[in-house]
Every structure is written in structure tokens, then in C-alpha cells.
Design an enzyme around this catalytic site. Structure first.
Site, PDB file in Angstrom:
ATOM      1  CB  ILE A  88      -0.936   0.012   1.240  1.00  0.00           C
ATOM      2  CG1 ILE A  88      -1.764  -1.290   1.293  1.00  0.00           C
ATOM      3  CG2 ILE A  88      -1.817   1.244   1.238  1.00  0.00           C
ATOM      4  CD1 ILE A  88      -2.637  -1.558   0.077  1.00  0.00           C
ATOM      5  CE  LYS A  89       4.046   4.842  -5.105  1.00  0.00           C
ATOM      6  NZ  LYS A  89       3.972   5.442  -6.433  1.00  0.00           N
ATOM      7  CB  VAL A  90       0.914   5.336   3.101  1.00  0.00           C
ATOM      8  CG1 VAL A  90       0.198   6.262   4.060  1.00  0.00           C
ATOM      9  CG2 VAL A  90       0.487   3.888   3.302  1.00  0.00           C
TER      10      VAL A  90
END
Ligand code: E4P
Length: 226
Positions: A88-90
Site C-alpha cells: 500500500i502506497k501511503v
């Protein structure tokens, strides 16, 4: 040191994964929107799953919500599409750090802290436990700063503290940015298919291969080689 591919173009992922040089894929909302405007309606889940199937390596999918609670829900949804490969790219922010901390340390979901422009941000992301810390070299340069010290200071911090984060350098505009990123200490550089193709090319290589083959064929035509 490894290379990721920065795209949602499945044909490119299928083609380039055959080269055996790509260890993962990064995506972002801008890449998705640009790709949708070329190819008509884009189903995000189907597109991401096609990339996962083609690559069978880590694929980063970026969150769009901005409040920690909603971000965690959104992250769980993307991760449920494929628990082995999707991370997950946060986007970097205070809420982003909370989300990285929860996903990495409580939910066993790998994260990629993104849109990082400074060493201060990078060290916070690494301390929060992000698996990947994405430093945007081209956008740092756009502001008039040199990305090399941001990358090298982050690499030194991660190694001296014994942290496990890997630095991804993204926002690569020229093939020399790849060389510069690795020299500064990047663990991974993510590039578009276009940059990867430019990395292949060197006119002297092409001339040399042609010279070798032309000479061989001409000698064979004269009966000198059977
Ligand atoms: C990296 O993970 C990003 O998707 C990307 O490299 C951003 O690049 P840009 O500055 O060209 O938008």
C-alpha cells in the site's frame, strides 16, 4: 540494487517482465488517470490484478483517502485483492505515518511511504516502519534542490539505525537519474517503460553488432564459412 517499473500499462509489464530485470511495480493515481484517458474506461481492480498476474512481484497501489481511519479501510480493500504481492502506497502526512504504523505493525500489510521530498520526511517514514520509502528525485530537482543528499542521508540513517526500509527513488526523468540514484544509495529505482527502453540503447552497441554480423554474412556468402 533493483529496478521497479512505474506504470499501469499491462502490455508493457508483460513485455518488459520477460527481460528479467524488474523486481516490482509502482503505480499512482496520476499514472492511472493518464492511462485511463488513453485506453478508455479503466477498472482499477482488474488492472492491478492483471499486473500482479503478469509480474508476480510486489505491486504498490496508492491510497486516495486522507484520514487515517478511511485510509486503513481502503488499504485493507486493496490488500485483499492479493495478500502476497500488493503493498500500500501511503502519501506522506501525519495521518499517513499513523496508517503506516498500524498497517506494518498490527495488520502485517507492507507499505510504501510516497511523495517524499526531504530527509526529514524520509527518516520519519522509516521510523514508522515503512517497507519502502519513496523519494521523488525529479520533483525535488523541479524545486531547485539536489535529490542526491536526500537519498544518501536516508540510506545512511537506515543503515546506521539497522532499520529495514528500502529506499525507492522515483520521479525519474532521465536515464542519468537512475545512475545518480544508485550512486547516492538508492536500494531500488522505479522508472517508466520509456526510461527502461532508453537504458537499453547505445548507438555504438548497435553499430558493433551490425559490423560483426555483416562481416560474418559476407564471409559466408563468399564460401569462407560453412
Ligand atoms: C513513484 O513511485 C511515482 O509513481 C512516480 O515515479 C512519480 O513520478 P512523477 O514525478 O513523474 O509523477
Amino acid at each position: 540494487m533493483s529496478m521497479f517499473i512505474d506504470t499501469v500499462d499491462v502490455n508493457e509489464v508483460e513485455e518488459i517482465s520477460g527481460w528479467g530485470v524488474v523486481s516490482g511495480c509502482t503505480t499512482n493515481p496520476l499514472i492511472v488517470a493518464n492511462n485511463a484517458s488513453i485506453g478508455g474506461k479503466l477498472d482499477l481492480k482488474k488492472r492491478v490484478m492483471s499486473i500482479v498476474d503478469a509480474l508476480k512481484k510486489p505491486v504498490s497501489v496508492e491510497l486516495l483517502s486522507e484520514k487515517a481511519g478511511e485510509m486503513v479501510e481502503e488499504a485493507r480493500k486493496y490488500h485483499s485483492w492479493n495478500r502476497e504481492y500488493i503493498n500500500i502506497k501511503v502519501p506522506f502526512s501525519a495521518d499517513g505515518l499513523k496508517v503506516i504504523n498500524v498497517l506494518e505493525r498490527k495488520e502485517n500489510i507492507r507499505t510504501n511511504a510516497t511523495c517524499i521530498m526531504s530527509f526529514n520526511q524520509a527518516l520519519l517514514a522509516a521510523l514508522a516502519g515503512a517497507t519502502y520509502v519513496s523519494i521523488f528525485a525529479g520533483r525535488i530537482r523541479d524545486m531547485g534542490y539536489d535529490p542526491a543528499p536526500v537519498i544518501s542521508d536516508t540510506a545512511e540513517f537506515i543503515s546506521s539505525r539497522g532499520l529495514s526500509s528500502s529506499i525507492i527513488v522515483g520521479s525519474v526523468r532521465h536515464i542519468m537519474d537512475v545512475n545518480d540514484a544508485f550512486k547516492a544509495g538508492a536500494h531500488i529505482v522505479t522508472v517508466t517503460p520509456d526510461i527502461l527502453r532508453k537504458m537499453l540503447r547505445n548507438p555504438r552497441t548497435e553499430e558493433t553488432i551490425k559490423e560483426f554480423n555483416d562481416k560474418f554474412h559476407s564471409a559466408r556468402e563468399k564460401g569462407m564459412i560453412s
